[in-house]
Design a protein around this motif. Structure first.
Motif, short mmCIF file in Angstrom:
data_model
loop_
_atom_site.label_atom_id
_atom_site.label_comp_id
_atom_site.label_asym_id
_atom_site.label_seq_id
_atom_site.Cartn_x
_atom_site.Cartn_y
_atom_site.Cartn_z
N ALA A 135 17.74 -8.90 -55.50
CA ALA A 135 18.98 -8.86 -56.30
C ALA A 135 18.83 -9.66 -57.58
CB ALA A 135 20.15 -9.36 -55.46
N GLY A 136 17.59 -9.75 -58.07
CA GLY A 136 17.35 -10.48 -59.31
C GLY A 136 17.62 -9.61 -60.53
N HIS A 137 17.19 -10.11 -61.68
CA HIS A 137 17.41 -9.44 -62.97
C HIS A 137 17.00 -7.96 -62.92
CE1 HIS A 137 17.28 -8.87 -67.31
NE2 HIS A 137 16.04 -8.45 -67.20
N GLN A 138 15.84 -7.69 -62.35
CA GLN A 138 15.27 -6.35 -62.40
C GLN A 138 16.00 -5.36 -61.47
OE1 GLN A 138 12.72 -5.65 -64.66
NE2 GLN A 138 13.01 -3.56 -63.95
N SER A 139 16.66 -5.87 -60.45
CA SER A 139 17.23 -4.99 -59.41
C SER A 139 18.26 -4.00 -59.97
CB SER A 139 17.86 -5.83 -58.28
OG SER A 139 18.93 -6.59 -58.78
N ASN A 159 19.15 -9.57 -49.72
CA ASN A 159 18.41 -10.47 -50.61
C ASN A 159 18.17 -11.79 -49.93
OD1 ASN A 159 17.16 -10.86 -53.19
ND2 ASN A 159 18.77 -12.35 -53.64
N PHE A 160 17.00 -12.37 -50.22
CA PHE A 160 16.60 -13.67 -49.67
C PHE A 160 17.65 -14.73 -50.01
CE2 PHE A 160 13.96 -17.60 -49.96
CZ PHE A 160 13.43 -17.60 -48.69
N MET A 164 23.17 -14.00 -54.45
CA MET A 164 22.87 -13.12 -55.59
C MET A 164 23.29 -11.67 -55.34
SD MET A 164 19.06 -14.57 -56.46
CE MET A 164 18.71 -13.54 -57.87
N ILE A 197 12.15 -5.31 -54.88
CA ILE A 197 11.94 -5.88 -56.21
C ILE A 197 12.25 -7.38 -56.13
CG2 ILE A 197 14.22 -4.98 -56.98
CD1 ILE A 197 11.12 -5.30 -59.27
N SER A 200 8.62 -12.33 -53.75
CA SER A 200 8.22 -12.85 -52.44
C SER A 200 6.69 -12.98 -52.30
CB SER A 200 8.74 -11.91 -51.36
OG SER A 200 8.31 -12.36 -50.11
N LYS A 226 1.23 -12.27 -53.96
CA LYS A 226 2.60 -11.80 -53.69
C LYS A 226 2.56 -10.71 -52.63
CE LYS A 226 5.08 -12.52 -58.07
NZ LYS A 226 5.67 -11.80 -59.20
N GLY A 292 4.04 0.09 -57.12
CA GLY A 292 4.20 0.05 -58.58
C GLY A 292 3.79 -1.30 -59.13
N THR A 293 2.55 -1.37 -59.60
CA THR A 293 2.01 -2.68 -60.02
C THR A 293 2.36 -3.02 -61.46
OG1 THR A 293 -0.07 -1.73 -60.82
CG2 THR A 293 0.03 -2.30 -58.48
P1 NAD Z 1 14.24 -12.62 -60.67
O1 NAD Z 1 13.63 -13.99 -60.77
O2 NAD Z 1 15.42 -12.31 -61.49
O3 NAD Z 1 14.60 -12.30 -59.13
C1 NAD Z 1 13.72 -12.68 -58.10
C2 NAD Z 1 14.11 -11.96 -56.83
O4 NAD Z 1 13.21 -12.36 -55.79
C3 NAD Z 1 15.50 -12.34 -56.32
O5 NAD Z 1 16.04 -11.24 -55.62
C4 NAD Z 1 15.22 -13.49 -55.36
O6 NAD Z 1 16.23 -13.70 -54.41
C5 NAD Z 1 13.95 -12.96 -54.72
N1 NAD Z 1 13.14 -14.02 -54.12
C6 NAD Z 1 12.81 -15.21 -54.65
N2 NAD Z 1 12.06 -15.92 -53.77
C7 NAD Z 1 11.94 -15.15 -52.66
C8 NAD Z 1 11.28 -15.31 -51.42
N3 NAD Z 1 10.61 -16.42 -51.14
N4 NAD Z 1 11.35 -14.31 -50.52
C9 NAD Z 1 12.02 -13.15 -50.81
N5 NAD Z 1 12.67 -12.95 -51.97
C10 NAD Z 1 12.62 -13.93 -52.88
O7 NAD Z 1 13.03 -11.62 -60.96
P2 NAD Z 1 13.11 -10.10 -61.45
O8 NAD Z 1 13.06 -10.05 -62.92
O9 NAD Z 1 14.21 -9.40 -60.73
O10 NAD Z 1 11.69 -9.56 -60.93
C11 NAD Z 1 11.45 -9.42 -59.54
C12 NAD Z 1 9.96 -9.27 -59.30
O11 NAD Z 1 9.48 -8.10 -59.93
C13 NAD Z 1 9.11 -10.42 -59.85
O12 NAD Z 1 8.15 -10.76 -58.88
C14 NAD Z 1 8.44 -9.81 -61.06
O13 NAD Z 1 7.18 -10.42 -61.34
C15 NAD Z 1 8.27 -8.39 -60.61
N6 NAD Z 1 8.13 -7.40 -61.68
C16 NAD Z 1 7.26 -6.38 -61.46
C17 NAD Z 1 7.08 -5.42 -62.44
C18 NAD Z 1 6.16 -4.25 -62.21
O14 NAD Z 1 5.88 -3.50 -63.14
N7 NAD Z 1 5.71 -4.04 -61.00
C19 NAD Z 1 7.80 -5.51 -63.66
C20 NAD Z 1 8.72 -6.53 -63.82
C21 NAD Z 1 8.88 -7.48 -62.82
#
Ligand code: NAD
Length: 321
Positions: A135-139, A159-160, A164, A197, A200, A226, A292-293
């Protein structure tokens, strides 16, 4: 050269343009027309920052360049986004710099487009429930793009950090869908499509929690170490990815491959499904998983599209360089 500032991107780029760019570049990668260069990502020993480059070349679309940036954990306290990135495009014929493009919103949109492309090509047509893990920024970006692919009737989420979950509830409301916060067992039992997303480092979902026919898009794992789902779940699923080399080194597949549960040769490119050289989902009961890396070519594809839009709309800044 052209400059498209970060602040202009929101008015220029839409999800449909992003989807087309990402679907096209996955297809080009699979045909061998576009390739990514090795990723650099380093802890720079200053401001706790992680900094790196993702780059590549699309011979067909002639997108050449890089996205540079990373993660500055102290930015939020300064009123800035922790993730910072900028795309630089070069003229493939001359090597001259062509454009400088704000990469923050584009990263969010291209990542959402990638899971959306996977849903379009791999999820069951009759998918009704979307499960969100994270439920972070990207969700919110992932959810908005996902619901355009199937006739979803409901969103369930976990969500962890439960505090959020409002972000998921509010986004579902904005999309006119009911939202329910659930346990992981309930999420697996209800969902036809699941997007993970999170940041973790430990598996959140295991194979036993997933029902037959589910499509899972694992989008959070983009670094060594990760992990969002158990290696048993990756081993049970038919696995697709943006790029196999990244999937086994920094993606969700790294763990199943290291544990000997998945062979590199059994990972298919999503681009092959788009191109029709892989059949994709083979039955209604099959579990499909998209790793999706996040590849540099995605960034170049959306940046190139936004430069064209910015020039056409007269908002690109021209600089003699
Ligand atoms: P964010 O910091 O806004 O949110 C982080 C999310 O991870 C939250 O939901 C949080 O509760 C959860 N989280 C944190 N610690 C945790 C744990 N120990 N166990 C389980 N959940 C946990 O980040 P975001 O911008 O939403 O990005 C989320 C992830 O996506 C990041 O790891 C980022 O690197 C990755 N990402 C990947 C791509 C891609 O192309 N694959 C692109 C952008 C971001």
């Amino acid at each position: 050269m052209w400059i498209v500032p970060e602040a202009k991107i929101a008015d220029l780029m839409d999800r449909a343009t992003c989807f087309t760019a990402i679907e096209g570049v996955f297809a080009a990668m699979s045909r061998g027309d576009a390739y990514n260069f090795p990723v650099i990502r380093e802890s720079i020993g200053h401001a706790d920052a992680l900094y790196g480059f993702k780059s590549g070349f699309d011979r067909q679309g002639l997108a050449l360049g890089l996205k540079s940036g990373g993660y500055w954990p102290g930015n939020e306290a300064k009123g800035l986004t922790n993730h910072q990135s900028t795309v630089v495009l070069f003229d493939a014929d001359t090597g001259k710099v062509k454009a400088l493009v704000g990469g923050n919103l584009l990263t969010a949109l291209r990542t959402a487009a990638a899971s959306s492309v996977s849903i379009r090509h791999l999820a069951r047509e009759d998918a009704k429930v979307l499960g969100m893990v994270g439920a972070g920024h990207q969700s919110a970006f992932q959810m908005r793009a996902a619901v355009e692919q199937r006739q979803f009737e409901k969103v369930v989420g976990w969500n962890f950090h439960p505090e959020m979950l409002d972000r998921l509830a509010n986004t579902a409301q904005e999309l006119g869908l009911p939202f329910e916060a659930v346990s992981l067992d309930e999420l697996g039992a209800q969902s036809d499509v699941i997007i993970t997303i999170t940041s973790s480092f430990d598996p959140i979902l295991s194979a036993a929690q997933i029902k037959p026919g589910t499509h899972i898009a694992c989008m959070g794992t983009d670094t060594k170490g990760k992990q969002e789902v158990g290696a048993d779940l990756v081993a049970r699923a038919t696995v697709f990815t943006d790029e196999v080399a990244q999937a086994i080194s920094i993606g969700e597949c790294q763990h199943a491959v290291a544990d000997g549960l998945l062979d590199k040769a059994d990972i298919a490119e999503l681009g092959a499904v788009i191109n029709g050289t892989h059949t994709g989902r083979s039955s209604a009961e099959e579990v499909t998983l998209f790793d999706g890396t996040g590849v540099g070519l995605q960034d170049l594809a959306v940046a190139a599209a936004v430069v064209d839009l910015a020039i056409a709309k007269g908002v690109a800044i021209e600089v003699d360089f």
